[in-house]
Design a protein around this motif. Structure first.
Motif, PDB file in Angstrom:
ATOM      1  N   ARG A  86      41.071  26.560  56.288  1.00 36.51           N
ATOM      2  CA  ARG A  86      41.535  25.870  55.083  1.00 36.51           C
ATOM      3  C   ARG A  86      40.903  26.459  53.828  1.00 36.51           C
ATOM      4  N   GLU A  87      39.596  26.582  53.813  1.00 40.44           N
ATOM      5  CA  GLU A  87      38.927  27.121  52.632  1.00 40.44           C
ATOM      6  C   GLU A  87      39.329  28.574  52.392  1.00 40.44           C
ATOM      7  N   ARG A  88      39.459  29.328  53.478  1.00 37.58           N
ATOM      8  CA  ARG A  88      39.867  30.727  53.336  1.00 37.58           C
ATOM      9  C   ARG A  88      41.263  30.828  52.721  1.00 37.58           C
ATOM     10  N   ALA A  89      42.182  29.961  53.140  1.00 38.25           N
ATOM     11  CA  ALA A  89      43.540  29.997  52.586  1.00 38.25           C
ATOM     12  C   ALA A  89      43.511  29.801  51.079  1.00 38.25           C
ATOM     13  N   TRP A  90      42.719  28.817  50.614  1.00 39.16           N
ATOM     14  CA  TRP A  90      42.662  28.573  49.176  1.00 39.16           C
ATOM     15  C   TRP A  90      41.958  29.717  48.453  1.00 39.16           C
ATOM     16  N   THR A  91      40.982  30.321  49.118  1.00 39.58           N
ATOM     17  CA  THR A  91      40.316  31.486  48.525  1.00 39.58           C
ATOM     18  C   THR A  91      41.302  32.637  48.393  1.00 39.58           C
ATOM     19  N   GLU A  92      42.128  32.827  49.416  1.00 42.37           N
ATOM     20  CA  GLU A  92      43.154  33.876  49.366  1.00 42.37           C
ATOM     21  C   GLU A  92      44.172  33.573  48.266  1.00 42.37           C
ATOM     22  N   HIS A  93      44.592  32.312  48.158  1.00 39.94           N
ATOM     23  CA  HIS A  93      45.519  31.926  47.080  1.00 39.94           C
ATOM     24  C   HIS A  93      44.891  32.210  45.717  1.00 39.94           C
ATOM     25  N   GLU A  94      43.621  31.851  45.581  1.00 37.27           N
ATOM     26  CA  GLU A  94      42.934  32.075  44.317  1.00 37.27           C
ATOM     27  C   GLU A  94      42.902  33.558  43.965  1.00 37.27           C
ATOM     28  N   ALA A  95      42.653  34.403  44.963  1.00 32.53           N
ATOM     29  CA  ALA A  95      42.615  35.849  44.724  1.00 32.53           C
ATOM     30  C   ALA A  95      43.991  36.365  44.298  1.00 32.53           C
ATOM     31  N   ILE A  96      45.030  35.892  44.956  1.00 33.14           N
ATOM     32  CA  ILE A  96      46.390  36.303  44.602  1.00 33.14           C
ATOM     33  C   ILE A  96      46.707  35.868  43.171  1.00 33.14           C
ATOM     34  N   ALA A  97      46.465  34.598  42.876  1.00 38.88           N
ATOM     35  CA  ALA A  97      46.761  34.059  41.546  1.00 38.88           C
ATOM     36  C   ALA A  97      45.955  34.778  40.466  1.00 38.88           C
ATOM     37  N   ALA A  98      44.689  35.040  40.749  1.00 36.50           N
ATOM     38  CA  ALA A  98      43.845  35.711  39.755  1.00 36.50           C
ATOM     39  C   ALA A  98      44.397  37.098  39.418  1.00 36.50           C
ATOM     40  N   GLN A  99      44.846  37.806  40.434  1.00 36.25           N
ATOM     41  CA  GLN A  99      45.390  39.143  40.193  1.00 36.25           C
ATOM     42  C   GLN A  99      46.718  39.074  39.433  1.00 36.25           C
ATOM     43  N   ILE A 100      47.540  38.102  39.771  1.00 37.94           N
ATOM     44  CA  ILE A 100      48.814  37.937  39.059  1.00 37.94           C
ATOM     45  C   ILE A 100      48.545  37.605  37.594  1.00 37.94           C
ATOM     46  N   LEU A 101      47.683  36.628  37.365  1.00 32.86           N
ATOM     47  CA  LEU A 101      47.420  36.183  36.001  1.00 32.86           C
ATOM     48  C   LEU A 101      46.690  37.240  35.179  1.00 32.86           C
ATOM     49  N   ALA A 102      45.984  38.146  35.858  1.00 31.70           N
ATOM     50  CA  ALA A 102      45.301  39.238  35.161  1.00 31.70           C
ATOM     51  C   ALA A 102      46.231  40.420  34.917  1.00 31.70           C
ATOM     52  N   ASN A 104      47.409  42.459  37.325  1.00 29.16           N
ATOM     53  CA  ASN A 104      47.111  43.536  38.270  1.00 29.16           C
ATOM     54  C   ASN A 104      48.115  43.524  39.424  1.00 29.16           C
ATOM     55  N   ALA A 105      49.260  44.179  39.213  1.00 33.36           N
ATOM     56  CA  ALA A 105      50.354  44.137  40.182  1.00 33.36           C
ATOM     57  C   ALA A 105      49.946  44.677  41.544  1.00 33.36           C
ATOM     58  N   LYS A 106      49.302  45.816  41.603  1.00 37.34           N
ATOM     59  CA  LYS A 106      48.926  46.422  42.892  1.00 37.34           C
ATOM     60  C   LYS A 106      47.920  45.543  43.646  1.00 37.34           C
ATOM     61  N   ALA A 107      46.946  45.018  42.922  1.00 37.84           N
ATOM     62  CA  ALA A 107      45.951  44.150  43.559  1.00 37.84           C
ATOM     63  C   ALA A 107      46.593  42.839  44.024  1.00 37.84           C
ATOM     64  N   ALA A 108      47.541  42.309  43.248  1.00 37.71           N
ATOM     65  CA  ALA A 108      48.250  41.087  43.652  1.00 37.71           C
ATOM     66  C   ALA A 108      49.052  41.349  44.921  1.00 37.71           C
ATOM     67  N   GLU A 109      49.708  42.498  44.962  1.00 42.02           N
ATOM     68  CA  GLU A 109      50.479  42.868  46.149  1.00 42.02           C
ATOM     69  C   GLU A 109      49.563  42.977  47.368  1.00 42.02           C
ATOM     70  N   ALA A 110      48.437  43.656  47.208  1.00 47.09           N
ATOM     71  CA  ALA A 110      47.500  43.826  48.320  1.00 47.09           C
ATOM     72  C   ALA A 110      46.964  42.478  48.797  1.00 47.09           C
TER      73      ALA A 110
END
Length: 135
Positions: A86-102, A104-110
């Motif tokens: 559960r915590e990992r899923a939200w951490t992964e979501h946070e990483a995706i969102a952070a890259q999108i909002l920043a 960083n297309a390639k990092a968001a994709e990864a």
């Protein structure tokens, strides 16, 4: 799968869903993590994914995924039943969102691909374990 991730990565330049994604992150951070929240966690997971698809700005992604939601929800329910994930899923979501909002297309994709692969692998492992117990 990869095409959707590329589109999600390209969505990094868009800002239309910023409040939705950020709001989901804060809401999840404020939740206690007990089993009674399983249904809410699944709903939040769905909402996060829908926000990302919306950010891609391509309505075809949302149209294509619509018939798959029952299967996706079952997969989400399977992996979110694991307290450790559960915590990992939200951490992964946070990483995706952070890259999108920043922007960083390639990092968001990864990050999106890594999340999809991890959740898929975990779903398969859980289903195999269930099959083994039922045999």
């Amino acid at each position: 799968e990869r095409g959707a991730a590329v589109s999600v990565g390209e969505a990094a330049a868009r800002v239309g869903g910023r409040a939705r994604v950020t709001g989901e992150q804060q809401y999840v951070a404020d939740l206690p993590h007990d089993d009674a929240l399983h249904v809410k966690l699944i709903a939040l997971d769905v909402e996060f994914h829908r926000a990302i698809y919306h950010l891609a700005g391509n309505p075809v992604i949302e149209e294509m995924i619509a018939p798959q939601w029952p299967h996706m929800r079952r997969s989400m329910a399977t992996v979110l039943a694991e307290f450790d994930y559960r915590e990992r899923a939200w951490t992964e979501h946070e990483a995706i969102a952070a890259q999108i909002l920043a922007g960083n297309a390639k990092a968001a994709e990864a990050a999106a691909l890594a999340h999809a692969h991890t959740a898929g692998r975990m779903t398969e492992e859980r289903l195999r374990a269930t099959d083994d117990k039922a045999a």
